[in-house]
Write an enzyme that holds these catalytic residues in place. Structure first.
Site, PDB file in Angstrom:
ATOM      1  N   SER A   1       1.100  -1.002   0.077  1.00  0.00           N
ATOM      2  CA  SER A   1      -0.010  -0.070   0.010  1.00  0.00           C
ATOM      3  C   SER A   1       0.863   1.116  -0.015  1.00  0.00           C
ATOM      4  CB  SER A   1      -1.132   0.130   1.242  1.00  0.00           C
ATOM      5  OG  SER A   1      -0.181  -0.287   2.534  1.00  0.00           O
TER       6      SER A   1
ATOM      7  N   ASP B   1     -10.950   4.369   3.541  1.00  0.00           N
ATOM      8  CA  ASP B   1     -10.820   3.307   2.602  1.00  0.00           C
ATOM      9  C   ASP B   1     -12.081   3.416   1.873  1.00  0.00           C
ATOM     10  OD1 ASP B   1      -9.858   0.544   1.823  1.00  0.00           O
ATOM     11  OD2 ASP B   1     -11.647  -0.059   2.656  1.00  0.00           O
TER      12      ASP B   1
ATOM     13  N   VAL C   1     -10.915  -1.909  -6.018  1.00  0.00           N
ATOM     14  CA  VAL C   1     -12.430  -1.647  -5.628  1.00  0.00           C
ATOM     15  C   VAL C   1     -13.156  -3.058  -5.580  1.00  0.00           C
ATOM     16  CG1 VAL C   1     -14.708  -0.620  -5.866  1.00  0.00           C
ATOM     17  CG2 VAL C   1     -12.464   0.417  -6.448  1.00  0.00           C
TER      18      VAL C   1
ATOM     19  N   LYS D   1     -12.124   4.382  -2.793  1.00  0.00           N
ATOM     20  CA  LYS D   1     -12.594   3.392  -3.508  1.00  0.00           C
ATOM     21  C   LYS D   1     -13.771   4.428  -4.601  1.00  0.00           C
ATOM     22  CE  LYS D   1     -12.009  -0.711  -1.006  1.00  0.00           C
ATOM     23  NZ  LYS D   1     -12.309  -1.817   0.097  1.00  0.00           N
TER      24      LYS D   1
HETATM   25  P1  NHO Z   1       0.023  -6.506   4.037  1.00  0.00           P
HETATM   26  O1  NHO Z   1      -0.258  -7.898   4.635  1.00  0.00           O
HETATM   27  O2  NHO Z   1       0.607  -5.527   4.919  1.00  0.00           O
HETATM   28  O3  NHO Z   1       1.377  -6.453   3.010  1.00  0.00           O
HETATM   29  C1  NHO Z   1       1.949  -5.584   2.420  1.00  0.00           C
HETATM   30  C2  NHO Z   1       3.253  -6.083   2.216  1.00  0.00           C
HETATM   31  O4  NHO Z   1       3.866  -5.034   1.384  1.00  0.00           O
HETATM   32  C3  NHO Z   1       4.287  -6.383   3.043  1.00  0.00           C
HETATM   33  O5  NHO Z   1       5.030  -7.585   2.767  1.00  0.00           O
HETATM   34  C4  NHO Z   1       5.291  -5.460   3.064  1.00  0.00           C
HETATM   35  O6  NHO Z   1       6.399  -5.670   3.583  1.00  0.00           O
HETATM   36  C5  NHO Z   1       5.288  -4.932   1.858  1.00  0.00           C
HETATM   37  N1  NHO Z   1       5.816  -3.460   1.589  1.00  0.00           N
HETATM   38  C6  NHO Z   1       5.447  -2.293   1.921  1.00  0.00           C
HETATM   39  N2  NHO Z   1       5.898  -1.209   1.538  1.00  0.00           N
HETATM   40  C7  NHO Z   1       6.823  -1.904   0.614  1.00  0.00           C
HETATM   41  C8  NHO Z   1       7.837  -1.164  -0.163  1.00  0.00           C
HETATM   42  N3  NHO Z   1       8.032   0.006  -0.567  1.00  0.00           N
HETATM   43  N4  NHO Z   1       8.625  -2.181  -1.048  1.00  0.00           N
HETATM   44  C9  NHO Z   1       8.541  -3.613  -0.712  1.00  0.00           C
HETATM   45  N5  NHO Z   1       7.715  -3.923  -0.050  1.00  0.00           N
HETATM   46  C10 NHO Z   1       6.905  -3.065   0.541  1.00  0.00           C
HETATM   47  O7  NHO Z   1      -1.179  -5.890   3.257  1.00  0.00           O
HETATM   48  P2  NHO Z   1      -2.222  -6.785   2.370  1.00  0.00           P
HETATM   49  O8  NHO Z   1      -3.254  -7.105   3.097  1.00  0.00           O
HETATM   50  O9  NHO Z   1      -1.678  -7.968   1.722  1.00  0.00           O
HETATM   51  O10 NHO Z   1      -2.664  -5.561   1.192  1.00  0.00           O
HETATM   52  C11 NHO Z   1      -1.916  -5.516  -0.017  1.00  0.00           C
HETATM   53  C12 NHO Z   1      -2.248  -4.404  -0.763  1.00  0.00           C
HETATM   54  O11 NHO Z   1      -3.794  -4.827  -1.293  1.00  0.00           O
HETATM   55  C13 NHO Z   1      -2.838  -3.154  -0.027  1.00  0.00           C
HETATM   56  O12 NHO Z   1      -2.516  -1.983  -1.115  1.00  0.00           O
HETATM   57  C14 NHO Z   1      -4.166  -3.208   0.351  1.00  0.00           C
HETATM   58  O13 NHO Z   1      -4.882  -1.904   0.378  1.00  0.00           O
HETATM   59  C15 NHO Z   1      -4.695  -4.112  -0.985  1.00  0.00           C
HETATM   60  N6  NHO Z   1      -5.974  -4.705  -0.588  1.00  0.00           N
HETATM   61  C16 NHO Z   1      -5.824  -5.647   0.387  1.00  0.00           C
HETATM   62  C17 NHO Z   1      -6.962  -6.402   0.638  1.00  0.00           C
HETATM   63  C18 NHO Z   1      -7.314  -7.588   1.898  1.00  0.00           C
HETATM   64  O14 NHO Z   1      -8.183  -8.334   1.718  1.00  0.00           O
HETATM   65  N7  NHO Z   1      -6.231  -7.585   2.551  1.00  0.00           N
HETATM   66  C19 NHO Z   1      -8.227  -5.750  -0.036  1.00  0.00           C
HETATM   67  C20 NHO Z   1      -8.006  -4.995  -1.121  1.00  0.00           C
HETATM   68  C21 NHO Z   1      -6.863  -4.487  -1.367  1.00  0.00           C
HETATM   69  O15 NHO Z   1     -10.155  -6.903  -0.469  1.00  0.00           O
HETATM   70  C22 NHO Z   1      -9.518  -6.325   0.489  1.00  0.00           C
HETATM   71  C23 NHO Z   1     -10.269  -5.216   1.183  1.00  0.00           C
HETATM   72  O16 NHO Z   1     -10.588  -4.231   0.494  1.00  0.00           O
HETATM   73  C24 NHO Z   1     -10.401  -5.137   2.512  1.00  0.00           C
HETATM   74  C25 NHO Z   1     -10.835  -3.741   3.225  1.00  0.00           C
HETATM   75  N8  NHO Z   1     -10.220  -3.695   4.447  1.00  0.00           N
HETATM   76  C26 NHO Z   1     -12.176  -4.013   3.296  1.00  0.00           C
HETATM   77  O17 NHO Z   1     -12.989  -3.952   2.206  1.00  0.00           O
HETATM   78  O18 NHO Z   1     -12.667  -4.135   4.390  1.00  0.00           O
END
Ligand code: NHO
Length: 371
Positions: A94, A227, A153, A231
Protein backbone atom coordinates in the site's frame (compact mmCIF):
# COMPACT_ATOMS: atom_id res chain seq x y z
CA UNK A 1 5.56 -21.80 -29.16
CA UNK A 2 4.92 -21.03 -25.49
CA UNK A 3 5.33 -17.33 -24.78
CA UNK A 4 6.96 -16.10 -21.57
CA UNK A 5 6.62 -12.99 -19.47
CA UNK A 6 8.59 -11.85 -16.45
CA UNK A 7 6.77 -11.01 -13.22
CA UNK A 8 8.18 -8.84 -10.41
CA UNK A 9 6.22 -9.05 -7.15
CA UNK A 10 6.63 -6.21 -4.68
CA UNK A 11 4.77 -6.80 -1.41
CA UNK A 12 4.54 -10.32 -0.03
CA UNK A 13 2.07 -9.91 2.80
CA UNK A 14 -1.46 -11.34 2.90
CA UNK A 15 -2.42 -10.55 -0.69
CA UNK A 16 1.13 -11.02 -2.08
CA UNK A 17 1.44 -14.50 -0.53
CA UNK A 18 -1.97 -15.58 -1.84
CA UNK A 19 -1.01 -14.19 -5.26
CA UNK A 20 2.21 -16.24 -5.39
CA UNK A 21 0.38 -19.41 -4.35
CA UNK A 22 -2.31 -18.87 -7.00
CA UNK A 23 0.33 -18.13 -9.66
CA UNK A 24 1.96 -21.48 -8.89
CA UNK A 25 -1.31 -23.33 -9.48
CA UNK A 26 -2.27 -21.65 -12.76
CA UNK A 27 -4.15 -23.95 -15.11
CA UNK A 28 -3.34 -22.14 -18.37
CA UNK A 29 -0.05 -23.18 -19.93
CA UNK A 30 -0.17 -21.01 -23.05
CA UNK A 31 2.03 -18.41 -21.37
CA UNK A 32 4.89 -19.03 -18.93
CA UNK A 33 5.11 -16.65 -15.98
CA UNK A 34 8.71 -16.28 -14.75
CA UNK A 35 8.94 -14.67 -11.33
CA UNK A 36 12.16 -12.65 -11.32
CA UNK A 37 11.71 -10.63 -8.12
CA UNK A 38 9.89 -10.98 -4.80
CA UNK A 39 10.28 -8.15 -2.30
CA UNK A 40 8.86 -6.97 0.96
CA UNK A 41 9.87 -3.88 2.93
CA UNK A 42 13.13 -5.27 4.28
CA UNK A 43 13.89 -8.36 2.19
CA UNK A 44 14.18 -9.16 -1.50
CA UNK A 45 14.88 -12.08 -3.82
CA UNK A 46 16.16 -10.71 -7.11
CA UNK A 47 17.23 -12.75 -10.14
CA UNK A 48 20.15 -10.70 -11.46
CA UNK A 49 20.25 -12.80 -14.64
CA UNK A 50 16.44 -12.53 -15.13
CA UNK A 51 16.23 -16.35 -14.97
CA UNK A 52 13.08 -17.57 -13.12
CA UNK A 53 13.42 -17.78 -9.32
CA UNK A 54 12.59 -21.18 -7.79
CA UNK A 55 9.23 -20.76 -6.00
CA UNK A 56 8.87 -24.02 -4.05
CA UNK A 57 10.20 -22.45 -0.81
CA UNK A 58 9.86 -18.78 -1.74
CA UNK A 59 8.73 -17.69 1.73
CA UNK A 60 11.72 -19.26 3.53
CA UNK A 61 14.09 -18.08 0.76
CA UNK A 62 12.77 -14.54 1.12
CA UNK A 63 13.08 -14.63 4.91
CA UNK A 64 16.70 -15.83 4.57
CA UNK A 65 17.63 -13.24 1.91
CA UNK A 66 19.91 -10.35 2.78
CA UNK A 67 18.26 -7.01 3.55
CA UNK A 68 17.14 -5.26 0.36
CA UNK A 69 19.20 -2.17 0.87
CA UNK A 70 19.09 -1.08 -2.76
CA UNK A 71 15.43 -1.59 -3.69
CA UNK A 72 14.24 1.98 -4.10
CA UNK A 73 11.58 2.62 -6.76
CA UNK A 74 14.41 4.05 -8.92
CA UNK A 75 16.51 0.89 -8.60
CA UNK A 76 13.47 -1.23 -9.31
CA UNK A 77 12.75 0.77 -12.46
CA UNK A 78 16.38 0.41 -13.62
CA UNK A 79 16.27 -3.37 -13.03
CA UNK A 80 12.94 -3.89 -14.76
CA UNK A 81 13.83 -1.70 -17.73
CA UNK A 82 16.58 -4.19 -18.69
CA UNK A 83 14.28 -7.24 -18.58
CA UNK A 84 14.82 -9.25 -21.77
CA UNK A 85 11.15 -10.33 -21.75
CA UNK A 86 7.98 -8.21 -21.37
CA UNK A 87 7.70 -7.52 -17.66
CA UNK A 88 4.72 -7.09 -15.28
CA UNK A 89 5.18 -5.34 -11.94
CA UNK A 90 2.71 -6.63 -9.35
CA UNK A 91 2.45 -4.04 -6.60
CA UNK A 92 0.93 -5.78 -3.58
CA UNK A 93 1.94 -3.04 -1.16
CA UNK A 94 0.00 0.00 0.00
CA UNK A 95 3.07 2.15 -0.62
CA UNK A 96 2.52 5.76 -1.66
CA UNK A 97 6.15 6.11 -2.79
CA UNK A 98 5.86 3.22 -5.24
CA UNK A 99 2.47 4.44 -6.52
CA UNK A 100 3.95 7.85 -7.32
CA UNK A 101 6.43 6.35 -9.79
CA UNK A 102 3.92 4.25 -11.76
CA UNK A 103 4.10 6.75 -14.66
CA UNK A 104 7.87 6.11 -14.86
CA UNK A 105 7.43 2.32 -15.00
CA UNK A 106 4.66 2.59 -17.57
CA UNK A 107 6.50 4.97 -19.86
CA UNK A 108 9.51 2.63 -19.92
CA UNK A 109 7.30 -0.29 -21.00
CA UNK A 110 6.75 -2.01 -17.63
CA UNK A 111 3.11 -3.10 -17.14
CA UNK A 112 1.45 -2.92 -13.72
CA UNK A 113 -1.23 -5.00 -11.96
CA UNK A 114 -2.17 -3.84 -8.47
CA UNK A 115 -4.70 -3.80 -5.62
CA UNK A 116 -2.95 -0.69 -4.20
CA UNK A 117 -5.48 2.17 -4.21
CA UNK A 118 -2.93 4.93 -3.62
CA UNK A 119 -2.05 5.84 -7.22
CA UNK A 120 -5.70 5.99 -8.27
CA UNK A 121 -7.16 7.86 -5.31
CA UNK A 122 -4.50 10.46 -4.50
CA UNK A 123 -4.22 13.82 -6.26
CA UNK A 124 -5.87 14.18 -9.66
CA UNK A 125 -2.56 15.08 -11.36
CA UNK A 126 -1.14 11.61 -10.67
CA UNK A 127 -4.32 9.98 -12.02
CA UNK A 128 -4.08 12.00 -15.24
CA UNK A 129 -0.39 11.22 -15.75
CA UNK A 130 -1.05 7.52 -15.11
CA UNK A 131 -3.52 7.30 -17.90
CA UNK A 132 -1.43 9.27 -20.37
CA UNK A 133 1.50 6.91 -19.59
CA UNK A 134 -0.35 3.57 -19.92
CA UNK A 135 -0.59 1.71 -23.23
CA UNK A 136 -4.26 0.83 -22.69
CA UNK A 137 -5.27 4.51 -22.49
CA UNK A 138 -2.55 6.67 -24.12
CA UNK A 139 -2.95 8.22 -27.56
CA UNK A 140 0.57 6.96 -28.37
CA UNK A 141 0.70 3.43 -26.84
CA UNK A 142 3.92 2.22 -28.47
CA UNK A 143 6.62 1.19 -25.98
CA UNK A 144 4.36 1.77 -22.98
CA UNK A 145 3.21 -0.65 -20.29
CA UNK A 146 -0.39 -1.69 -19.54
CA UNK A 147 -2.12 -0.70 -16.30
CA UNK A 148 -4.79 -2.84 -14.58
CA UNK A 149 -6.24 -2.32 -11.10
CA UNK A 150 -9.37 -4.49 -10.76
CA UNK A 151 -8.74 -5.32 -7.09
CA UNK A 152 -8.67 -1.68 -5.99
CA UNK A 153 -12.49 -1.84 -5.56
CA UNK A 154 -14.46 -4.94 -4.51
CA UNK A 155 -11.38 -7.23 -4.43
CA UNK A 156 -11.94 -9.93 -7.12
CA UNK A 157 -15.44 -8.72 -8.10
CA UNK A 158 -15.54 -7.32 -11.67
CA UNK A 159 -16.28 -3.74 -10.63
CA UNK A 160 -13.53 -1.74 -12.34
CA UNK A 161 -13.79 -3.67 -15.62
CA UNK A 162 -17.59 -3.21 -15.61
CA UNK A 163 -17.57 0.55 -15.13
CA UNK A 164 -14.79 0.88 -17.73
CA UNK A 165 -16.80 -1.17 -20.25
CA UNK A 166 -19.97 0.83 -19.58
CA UNK A 167 -18.20 4.13 -20.22
CA UNK A 168 -16.09 2.89 -23.16
CA UNK A 169 -19.15 1.56 -24.98
CA UNK A 170 -20.95 4.89 -24.73
CA UNK A 171 -23.24 4.32 -21.78
CA UNK A 172 -23.69 7.21 -19.35
CA UNK A 173 -23.31 6.63 -15.63
CA UNK A 174 -26.13 8.37 -13.76
CA UNK A 175 -25.60 7.04 -10.25
CA UNK A 176 -23.37 4.54 -8.47
CA UNK A 177 -24.26 3.34 -4.99
CA UNK A 178 -22.31 0.74 -3.10
CA UNK A 179 -21.18 -0.96 0.06
CA UNK A 180 -17.49 -1.31 -0.74
CA UNK A 181 -15.86 -1.94 2.63
CA UNK A 182 -15.95 -5.58 3.70
CA UNK A 183 -15.29 -4.51 7.28
CA UNK A 184 -18.05 -1.92 7.45
CA UNK A 185 -20.38 -4.24 5.58
CA UNK A 186 -19.91 -6.87 8.31
CA UNK A 187 -20.29 -4.34 11.13
CA UNK A 188 -23.56 -2.87 9.83
CA UNK A 189 -25.01 -6.22 8.71
CA UNK A 190 -24.57 -7.39 12.32
CA UNK A 191 -25.53 -4.13 14.03
CA UNK A 192 -28.65 -3.21 12.08
CA UNK A 193 -30.64 -6.28 11.10
CA UNK A 194 -34.00 -6.98 9.49
CA UNK A 195 -34.84 -9.66 12.05
CA UNK A 196 -35.49 -7.12 14.78
CA UNK A 197 -33.80 -9.37 17.38
CA UNK A 198 -32.28 -8.04 20.59
CA UNK A 199 -30.17 -4.98 19.80
CA UNK A 200 -26.40 -5.34 20.01
CA UNK A 201 -23.99 -2.59 21.00
CA UNK A 202 -22.06 -0.98 18.15
CA UNK A 203 -18.80 -1.29 20.10
CA UNK A 204 -19.43 -5.04 20.68
CA UNK A 205 -19.80 -5.57 16.94
CA UNK A 206 -16.59 -3.63 16.26
CA UNK A 207 -14.85 -5.79 18.88
CA UNK A 208 -16.14 -8.98 17.27
CA UNK A 209 -15.08 -7.81 13.80
CA UNK A 210 -11.61 -7.10 15.23
CA UNK A 211 -11.40 -10.55 16.86
CA UNK A 212 -12.40 -12.22 13.59
CA UNK A 213 -9.60 -10.35 11.79
CA UNK A 214 -12.04 -8.40 9.59
CA UNK A 215 -10.75 -4.98 10.66
CA UNK A 216 -7.35 -3.41 10.22
CA UNK A 217 -5.16 -3.92 13.33
CA UNK A 218 -6.32 -0.42 14.26
CA UNK A 219 -10.11 -0.46 13.55
CA UNK A 220 -10.08 3.33 13.24
CA UNK A 221 -8.56 2.86 9.78
CA UNK A 222 -11.86 1.23 8.77
CA UNK A 223 -14.12 3.43 10.88
CA UNK A 224 -12.75 6.72 9.51
CA UNK A 225 -14.36 6.00 6.12
CA UNK A 226 -11.17 6.77 4.18
CA UNK A 227 -10.90 3.31 2.59
CA UNK A 228 -14.43 3.75 1.21
CA UNK A 229 -13.61 7.32 0.13
CA UNK A 230 -10.57 6.07 -1.82
CA UNK A 231 -12.70 3.45 -3.61
CA UNK A 232 -15.38 6.05 -4.39
CA UNK A 233 -12.74 8.42 -5.77
CA UNK A 234 -11.63 5.71 -8.20
CA UNK A 235 -15.19 4.91 -9.32
CA UNK A 236 -16.15 8.58 -9.66
CA UNK A 237 -13.08 9.32 -11.77
CA UNK A 238 -13.84 6.35 -14.02
CA UNK A 239 -17.41 7.65 -14.33
CA UNK A 240 -15.98 10.92 -15.63
CA UNK A 241 -15.83 13.17 -12.55
CA UNK A 242 -12.66 15.16 -11.88
CA UNK A 243 -12.50 14.33 -8.17
CA UNK A 244 -9.49 16.17 -6.71
CA UNK A 245 -8.74 13.66 -3.94
CA UNK A 246 -10.32 11.23 -1.48
CA UNK A 247 -10.75 14.07 1.01
CA UNK A 248 -12.43 16.54 -1.37
CA UNK A 249 -16.01 15.37 -0.66
CA UNK A 250 -18.01 14.65 2.52
CA UNK A 251 -16.95 11.48 4.32
CA UNK A 252 -18.67 10.49 7.56
CA UNK A 253 -16.23 9.17 10.14
CA UNK A 254 -17.57 6.68 12.68
CA UNK A 255 -14.83 7.58 15.16
CA UNK A 256 -16.25 9.66 18.01
CA UNK A 257 -14.40 12.99 17.90
CA UNK A 258 -12.98 12.78 21.47
CA UNK A 259 -11.39 9.40 20.58
CA UNK A 260 -9.63 10.63 17.43
CA UNK A 261 -6.43 11.68 19.19
CA UNK A 262 -6.04 8.57 21.39
CA UNK A 263 -2.85 6.71 20.49
CA UNK A 264 -3.27 3.18 21.83
CA UNK A 265 -5.76 0.91 20.06
CA UNK A 266 -6.57 -0.76 23.40
CA UNK A 267 -7.55 2.59 24.96
CA UNK A 268 -9.70 3.44 21.92
CA UNK A 269 -11.49 0.09 22.13
CA UNK A 270 -12.00 0.48 25.89
CA UNK A 271 -13.62 3.93 25.46
CA UNK A 272 -15.74 3.15 22.38
CA UNK A 273 -18.70 1.74 24.44
CA UNK A 274 -19.17 5.22 25.96
CA UNK A 275 -20.49 6.33 22.56
CA UNK A 276 -22.84 3.42 21.85
CA UNK A 277 -25.88 5.52 22.78
CA UNK A 278 -25.71 7.79 19.72
CA UNK A 279 -25.40 4.89 17.29
CA UNK A 280 -28.21 3.01 19.02
CA UNK A 281 -30.45 6.08 18.68
CA UNK A 282 -29.81 6.21 14.91
CA UNK A 283 -30.40 2.44 14.58
CA UNK A 284 -33.62 2.47 16.61
CA UNK A 285 -35.01 5.44 14.61
CA UNK A 286 -34.38 3.59 11.34
CA UNK A 287 -35.92 0.40 12.78
CA UNK A 288 -39.10 2.32 13.65
CA UNK A 289 -39.38 3.22 9.96
CA UNK A 290 -38.78 -0.44 9.02
CA UNK A 291 -35.29 0.40 7.75
CA UNK A 292 -31.71 -0.71 8.35
CA UNK A 293 -28.48 1.28 8.41
CA UNK A 294 -25.68 0.66 5.93
CA UNK A 295 -22.34 2.44 5.35
CA UNK A 296 -22.51 3.48 1.72
CA UNK A 297 -20.67 5.40 -0.97
CA UNK A 298 -22.76 7.36 -3.49
CA UNK A 299 -21.91 9.03 -6.77
CA UNK A 300 -24.72 11.08 -8.29
CA UNK A 301 -24.18 12.52 -11.75
CA UNK A 302 -27.86 13.17 -12.44
CA UNK A 303 -27.44 16.91 -12.04
CA UNK A 304 -30.05 17.04 -9.28
CA UNK A 305 -27.52 16.86 -6.51
CA UNK A 306 -24.94 19.57 -5.78
CA UNK A 307 -22.87 17.04 -3.84
CA UNK A 308 -21.87 14.49 -6.43
CA UNK A 309 -19.85 12.15 -4.19
CA UNK A 310 -20.47 11.30 -0.55
CA UNK A 311 -19.71 8.55 1.92
CA UNK A 312 -21.62 7.75 5.11
CA UNK A 313 -24.53 6.01 6.83
CA UNK A 314 -27.77 5.65 4.83
CA UNK A 315 -31.12 4.00 5.62
CA UNK A 316 -32.66 1.27 3.44
CA UNK A 317 -36.01 -0.46 3.62
CA UNK A 318 -36.31 -4.24 3.76
CA UNK A 319 -36.97 -4.68 0.03
CA UNK A 320 -33.71 -2.97 -0.99
CA UNK A 321 -30.88 -5.34 -2.03
CA UNK A 322 -28.48 -3.59 0.38
CA UNK A 323 -30.71 -4.50 3.37
CA UNK A 324 -30.31 -8.26 2.99
CA UNK A 325 -26.52 -8.27 2.58
CA UNK A 326 -24.66 -11.01 4.48
CA UNK A 327 -21.29 -11.23 6.24
CA UNK A 328 -18.64 -8.97 4.75
CA UNK A 329 -20.06 -8.96 1.20
CA UNK A 330 -19.76 -5.94 -1.08
CA UNK A 331 -22.55 -4.75 -3.36
CA UNK A 332 -22.39 -2.11 -6.06
CA UNK A 333 -25.33 -0.83 -8.10
CA UNK A 334 -24.71 1.02 -11.38
CA UNK A 335 -27.60 3.15 -12.65
CA UNK A 336 -26.85 4.21 -16.21
CA UNK A 337 -28.71 5.37 -19.30
CA UNK A 338 -28.93 1.73 -20.42
CA UNK A 339 -29.46 0.23 -16.96
CA UNK A 340 -32.12 2.78 -16.06
CA UNK A 341 -34.67 1.79 -13.43
CA UNK A 342 -33.18 -1.64 -12.73
CA UNK A 343 -29.50 -1.15 -12.00
CA UNK A 344 -26.66 -3.46 -12.91
CA UNK A 345 -25.75 -4.99 -9.55
CA UNK A 346 -22.49 -6.72 -8.62
CA UNK A 347 -22.45 -8.54 -5.30
CA UNK A 348 -20.23 -11.01 -3.46
CA UNK A 349 -17.20 -11.34 -1.24
CA UNK A 350 -15.35 -8.05 -1.52
CA UNK A 351 -12.61 -8.53 1.04
CA UNK A 352 -10.00 -11.11 1.93
CA UNK A 353 -6.62 -12.07 0.56
CA UNK A 354 -7.72 -14.95 -1.71
CA UNK A 355 -10.37 -13.01 -3.62
CA UNK A 356 -8.17 -9.92 -3.79
CA UNK A 357 -5.24 -11.96 -5.15
CA UNK A 358 -7.59 -13.47 -7.72
CA UNK A 359 -8.42 -9.98 -8.98
CA UNK A 360 -4.71 -9.17 -9.29
CA UNK A 361 -3.84 -12.45 -10.99
CA UNK A 362 -6.73 -12.02 -13.44
CA UNK A 363 -5.20 -8.66 -14.39
CA UNK A 364 -1.77 -10.27 -14.85
CA UNK A 365 -3.27 -12.82 -17.25
CA UNK A 366 -4.98 -10.06 -19.25
CA UNK A 367 -1.75 -8.07 -19.49
CA UNK A 368 0.24 -11.17 -20.53
CA UNK A 369 -2.14 -11.73 -23.44
CA UNK A 370 -1.52 -8.17 -24.66
CA UNK A 371 2.24 -7.69 -24.29
P1 NHO B 1 0.11 -6.53 4.09
O1 NHO B 1 -0.21 -7.90 4.57
O2 NHO B 1 0.44 -5.46 5.06
O3 NHO B 1 1.30 -6.67 3.04
C1 NHO B 1 1.96 -5.58 2.48
C2 NHO B 1 3.33 -6.05 2.01
O4 NHO B 1 3.96 -4.98 1.31
C3 NHO B 1 4.30 -6.46 3.12
O5 NHO B 1 5.00 -7.60 2.67
C4 NHO B 1 5.26 -5.26 3.22
O6 NHO B 1 6.54 -5.65 3.70
C5 NHO B 1 5.31 -4.87 1.77
N1 NHO B 1 5.76 -3.49 1.49
C6 NHO B 1 5.23 -2.34 1.94
N2 NHO B 1 5.90 -1.29 1.42
C7 NHO B 1 6.85 -1.79 0.61
C8 NHO B 1 7.84 -1.23 -0.24
N3 NHO B 1 7.97 0.10 -0.36
N4 NHO B 1 8.66 -2.07 -0.94
C9 NHO B 1 8.53 -3.41 -0.83
N5 NHO B 1 7.60 -4.00 -0.06
C10 NHO B 1 6.77 -3.20 0.65
O7 NHO B 1 -1.10 -5.92 3.18
P2 NHO B 1 -2.17 -6.74 2.31
O8 NHO B 1 -3.39 -6.98 3.10
O9 NHO B 1 -1.50 -7.89 1.64
O10 NHO B 1 -2.56 -5.64 1.21
C11 NHO B 1 -1.74 -5.40 0.12
C12 NHO B 1 -2.42 -4.40 -0.82
O11 NHO B 1 -3.67 -4.94 -1.23
C13 NHO B 1 -2.74 -3.05 -0.14
O12 NHO B 1 -2.61 -2.01 -1.09
C14 NHO B 1 -4.20 -3.20 0.25
O13 NHO B 1 -4.90 -1.97 0.35
C15 NHO B 1 -4.70 -4.03 -0.93
N6 NHO B 1 -5.90 -4.76 -0.62
C16 NHO B 1 -5.92 -5.69 0.37
C17 NHO B 1 -7.11 -6.32 0.70
C18 NHO B 1 -7.15 -7.42 1.73
O14 NHO B 1 -8.12 -8.17 1.84
N7 NHO B 1 -6.09 -7.64 2.51
C19 NHO B 1 -8.24 -5.91 0.02
C20 NHO B 1 -8.16 -5.01 -1.03
C21 NHO B 1 -6.96 -4.43 -1.35
O15 NHO B 1 -10.26 -6.91 -0.56
C22 NHO B 1 -9.56 -6.34 0.47
C23 NHO B 1 -10.23 -5.17 1.13
O16 NHO B 1 -10.67 -4.25 0.50
C24 NHO B 1 -10.23 -5.18 2.57
C25 NHO B 1 -10.80 -3.87 3.15
N8 NHO B 1 -10.22 -3.64 4.45
C26 NHO B 1 -12.31 -3.95 3.27
O17 NHO B 1 -13.02 -3.98 2.27
O18 NHO B 1 -12.80 -3.95 4.45
Amino acid sequence: MVRSVNVAIVGAGLVGSAFINQLQSLRSHAITYNVILIARSTKALVSKSYAPLPLANWSQDLAASSPASGLSPGDLAAYLEKSPLPVILVDNTSSDALAKVYPVFLSQGVSIATPNKKAFSSELGLWNSLFSSAANFAAEPKGKGFLYHEATVGAGLPVISTIKDLVATGDEVVKVEGIVSGTLSYIFNEFSTLSGGAPVNFSDVVNKAKELGYTEPDPREDLNGLDVARKLTILARLAGLDVQSATSFPVQSLIPRPLEEIEAVSEFMAKLPEYDGKMEETRAKAAEEGKVLRFVGKIDLSGESAQKVKVGIEKYDAAHPFASLKGSDNVIAFYTKRYGKNPLIIQGAGAGSEVTAMGVLGDVLKIAERV
